[in-house]
Design a protein around this motif. Structure first.
Motif, PDB file in Angstrom:
ATOM      1  N   GLU A  69       0.822  -1.212   0.000  1.00  0.00           N
ATOM      2  CA  GLU A  69       0.000   0.000   0.000  1.00  0.00           C
ATOM      3  C   GLU A  69       0.851   1.255   0.000  1.00  0.00           C
ATOM      4  O   GLU A  69       1.890   1.312   0.647  1.00  0.00           O
ATOM      5  N   LYS A  70       0.361   2.241  -0.714  1.00  0.00           N
ATOM      6  CA  LYS A  70       0.963   3.572  -0.739  1.00  0.00           C
ATOM      7  C   LYS A  70      -0.084   4.533  -0.175  1.00  0.00           C
ATOM      8  O   LYS A  70      -1.161   4.686  -0.745  1.00  0.00           O
ATOM      9  N   GLN A  78       4.670   7.795   9.611  1.00  0.00           N
ATOM     10  CA  GLN A  78       5.202   6.434   9.647  1.00  0.00           C
ATOM     11  C   GLN A  78       5.874   6.029   8.346  1.00  0.00           C
ATOM     12  O   GLN A  78       6.581   5.036   8.299  1.00  0.00           O
ATOM     13  N   GLN A  80       4.950   6.312   3.862  1.00  0.00           N
ATOM     14  CA  GLN A  80       3.791   6.084   3.004  1.00  0.00           C
ATOM     15  C   GLN A  80       3.664   4.656   2.493  1.00  0.00           C
ATOM     16  O   GLN A  80       2.635   4.282   1.950  1.00  0.00           O
ATOM     17  N   TRP A  81       4.687   3.819   2.661  1.00  0.00           N
ATOM     18  CA  TRP A  81       4.675   2.459   2.127  1.00  0.00           C
ATOM     19  C   TRP A  81       4.449   1.438   3.224  1.00  0.00           C
ATOM     20  O   TRP A  81       4.994   1.555   4.310  1.00  0.00           O
ATOM     21  N   ALA A  82       3.657   0.398   2.909  1.00  0.00           N
ATOM     22  CA  ALA A  82       3.447  -0.692   3.863  1.00  0.00           C
ATOM     23  C   ALA A  82       3.241  -1.993   3.105  1.00  0.00           C
ATOM     24  O   ALA A  82       2.610  -2.016   2.048  1.00  0.00           O
ATOM     25  N   ILE A  84       1.470  -5.530   3.794  1.00  0.00           N
ATOM     26  CA  ILE A  84       0.483  -6.088   4.706  1.00  0.00           C
ATOM     27  C   ILE A  84       0.284  -7.563   4.358  1.00  0.00           C
ATOM     28  O   ILE A  84       0.085  -7.914   3.195  1.00  0.00           O
ATOM     29  N   VAL A  90       0.629  -5.624   9.495  1.00  0.00           N
ATOM     30  CA  VAL A  90       1.641  -4.843   8.787  1.00  0.00           C
ATOM     31  C   VAL A  90       2.989  -5.515   9.022  1.00  0.00           C
ATOM     32  O   VAL A  90       3.459  -5.619  10.147  1.00  0.00           O
ATOM     33  N   LYS A  92       5.886  -4.647   7.241  1.00  0.00           N
ATOM     34  CA  LYS A  92       6.963  -3.659   7.120  1.00  0.00           C
ATOM     35  C   LYS A  92       6.329  -2.343   6.697  1.00  0.00           C
ATOM     36  O   LYS A  92       5.438  -2.322   5.862  1.00  0.00           O
ATOM     37  N   ARG A  93       6.805  -1.251   7.277  1.00  0.00           N
ATOM     38  CA  ARG A  93       6.329   0.085   6.925  1.00  0.00           C
ATOM     39  C   ARG A  93       7.532   0.994   6.837  1.00  0.00           C
ATOM     40  O   ARG A  93       8.484   0.844   7.584  1.00  0.00           O
ATOM     41  N   ARG A  95       9.409   4.778   4.604  1.00  0.00           N
ATOM     42  CA  ARG A  95       9.344   5.897   3.658  1.00  0.00           C
ATOM     43  C   ARG A  95       9.907   5.540   2.288  1.00  0.00           C
ATOM     44  O   ARG A  95       9.605   6.189   1.309  1.00  0.00           O
ATOM     45  N   VAL A 100      11.165  -1.208   2.032  1.00  0.00           N
ATOM     46  CA  VAL A 100       9.967  -1.941   2.437  1.00  0.00           C
ATOM     47  C   VAL A 100       9.870  -3.263   1.677  1.00  0.00           C
ATOM     48  O   VAL A 100       9.502  -4.290   2.252  1.00  0.00           O
TER      49      VAL A 100
END
Length: 113
Positions: A69-70, A78, A80-82, A84, A90, A92-93, A95, A100
């Motif tokens: 996700e962006k 936190q 913008q990238w995650a 899931i 989650v 990994k999260r 920038r 990520v």
């Protein structure tokens, strides 16, 4: 409303959030590697009002195994990238998308007995 991460002042921009060419290239590189390993078989992308999603599947009819996700609204907090996982956890999260996506690097190596 989405935020343009490339604009110097971070001004809001009308329209859905989506991935740029460089981001798609990075995600599809990981996807191709996992397809070659036989772990993934399909993917889907969606651009929503406040986030964009790249989902990968083991089989076409299943729920996504992973979602990338962006969320530009979180870029100064936190990140913008995650990534899931299947249960909504989650994994990994951050920038930086490259950082990520390294969560999938650990899946390359397996213990052989």
């Amino acid at each position: 409303m989405s935020f343009d991460a490339n604009s110097p002042d971070g001004q809001a921009q009308a329209g859905p959030v989506f991935f740029d060419r460089r981001e798609l290239d990075q995600m599809l590189r990981v996807y191709g590697r996992m397809v070659a390993a036989g772990e993934w078989r399909d993917y889907a992308m969606a651009g929503q009002k406040d986030f964009a999603e790249f989902a990968v599947f083991r089989r076409s009819g299943d729920a996504p195994v992973y979602r990338i996700e962006k969320r530009p609204a979180l870029r100064l907090k936190q990140g913008q990238w995650a990534v899931i996982g299947e249960g909504g956890h989650v994994l990994k999260r951050g920038r930086d998308l490259d950082q990520v996506l390294r969560v999938f690097d650990s899946r390359r190596f397996t213990v052989v007995e």
